[in-house]
Write an enzyme that holds these catalytic residues in place. Structure first.
Site, PDB file in Angstrom:
ATOM      1  N   ALA A  81      -5.434   8.058   7.171  1.00  0.00           N
ATOM      2  CA  ALA A  81      -4.148   7.359   7.044  1.00  0.00           C
ATOM      3  C   ALA A  81      -3.557   7.125   8.420  1.00  0.00           C
ATOM      4  O   ALA A  81      -3.912   7.800   9.392  1.00  0.00           O
ATOM      5  CB  ALA A  81      -3.177   8.165   6.179  1.00  0.00           C
ATOM      6  N   ASP A  82      -2.660   6.164   8.499  1.00  0.00           N
ATOM      7  CA  ASP A  82      -1.927   5.908   9.737  1.00  0.00           C
ATOM      8  C   ASP A  82      -0.520   5.456   9.370  1.00  0.00           C
ATOM      9  O   ASP A  82      -0.336   4.656   8.449  1.00  0.00           O
ATOM     10  CB  ASP A  82      -2.609   4.834  10.588  1.00  0.00           C
ATOM     11  CG  ASP A  82      -1.965   4.708  11.957  1.00  0.00           C
ATOM     12  OD1 ASP A  82      -1.994   5.700  12.704  1.00  0.00           O
ATOM     13  OD2 ASP A  82      -1.425   3.635  12.272  1.00  0.00           O
TER      14      ASP A  82
END
Length: 286
Positions: free
Chosen positions: A137-138
């Protein structure tokens, strides 16, 4: 935009200890039989809920599930749906995509690259075997003027970052990428699903003064967080309201992530093979 008043979530108990079974709980001595012999120790510690009994999560139990992130918040959120035995292997790739990209594209490309890098690193792991699932994820915060804000690199930058947000609404974008290897040899050899979640957050313009920002920065809570604050901690004092997913602001939209996991884990290779065979037959007929 619908205004949603923000209420801080209560702290969650550790998921490490399973709750007692109904039979075990009923066999325990009653308070009346032990109160005379034991000193008072206060109220009992609450136990976590039983795990979600979903097919996709059941298929992952006992298998390698890799979180391509060092974020303790993401690990805690995934533990809430029962993924407590995660391996955390941060991506070795630098997060150096140009900020000229649109925020949606920036987080999507970054999360996808993280997942692919860790997948490529672990797929031929002779000691542990290939992972059953890789999740990356970011998260970025985007100011009202459209500036992408990641983690502050100094106290001075931290103060400036929060001042940009104190003018009103800003947005939080989180991209999630989930991968698993396919049993067939068909290219590219894995199934991948991605999603980008967007949440709008409003700082309390009247309450968020320079003194409050400076005091918050001194706590160092937001030093390792995109946008420079933690909505799940002391940073909640900065927030007036949110529109969208609370978990997304923490760093992982949990509902959307569970949907991705279910889609990837139950990915039907046979249907894909049949569809590909049908296309190939049509091309031959032409």
């Amino acid at each position: 935009m619908v205004d949603v008043k923000y209420t801080p979530a209560p702290s969650e108990p550790s998921p490490s200890d399973p709750p007692p079974s109904y039979t075990t709980a009923s066999a325990q001595p009653t308070p009346s039989t032990i109160s005379a012999s034991l000193p008072s120790r206060g109220p009992p510690i609450p136990r976590p809920p039983l795990p979600l009994e979903l097919p996709a999560l059941s298929m992952l139990r006992g298998k390698r599930v890799v979180l391509a992130s060092a974020s303790p918040r993401r690990k805690q959120l995934l533990a809430q749906i029962g993924l407590t035995q995660l391996e955390t292997i941060p991506s070795p790739l630098p997060e150096d995509l140009p900020h000229t990209l649109a925020p949606f594209e920036y987080v999507l490309q970054t999360a996808t690259r993280k997942a692919q890098a860790v997948y490529a690193q672990e797929i031929n792991n002779e000691a542990k075997g290939e992972p059953a699932l890789v999740l990356a994820a970011d998260t970025v915060v985007v100011s009202a003027s459209g500036m992408i804000l990641e983690k502050p690199r100094s106290e001075r930058e931290h103060v400036a970052m929060l001042r940009r947000g104190s003018g009103g609404w800003h947005k939080v974008f989180t991209a999630v990428a989930v991968m698993r290897p396919l049993e067939s040899l068909r290219e590219p050899g894995y199934a991948m699903e991605t999603i980008v979640e967007e949440t709008a957050v409003k700082f309390d313009q009247a309450a968020v003064t320079d003194d409050l920002i400076t005091a918050y920065v001194k706590t160092r809570e937001g030093a390792d967080k995109a946008g420079g604050y933690g909505i799940q901690g002391i940073g909640s004092i900065l927030i007036e309201k949110i529109d969208g997913s609370f978990d997304n602001v923490v760093g992982l939209p949990l509902r959307a992530t569970l949907q991705l996991i279910e889609k990837v884990v139950t990915h039907d290779e046979e249907e894909e093979d049949e569809a590909a065979a049908g296309v190939y037959d049509d091309e031959e007929d032409d």
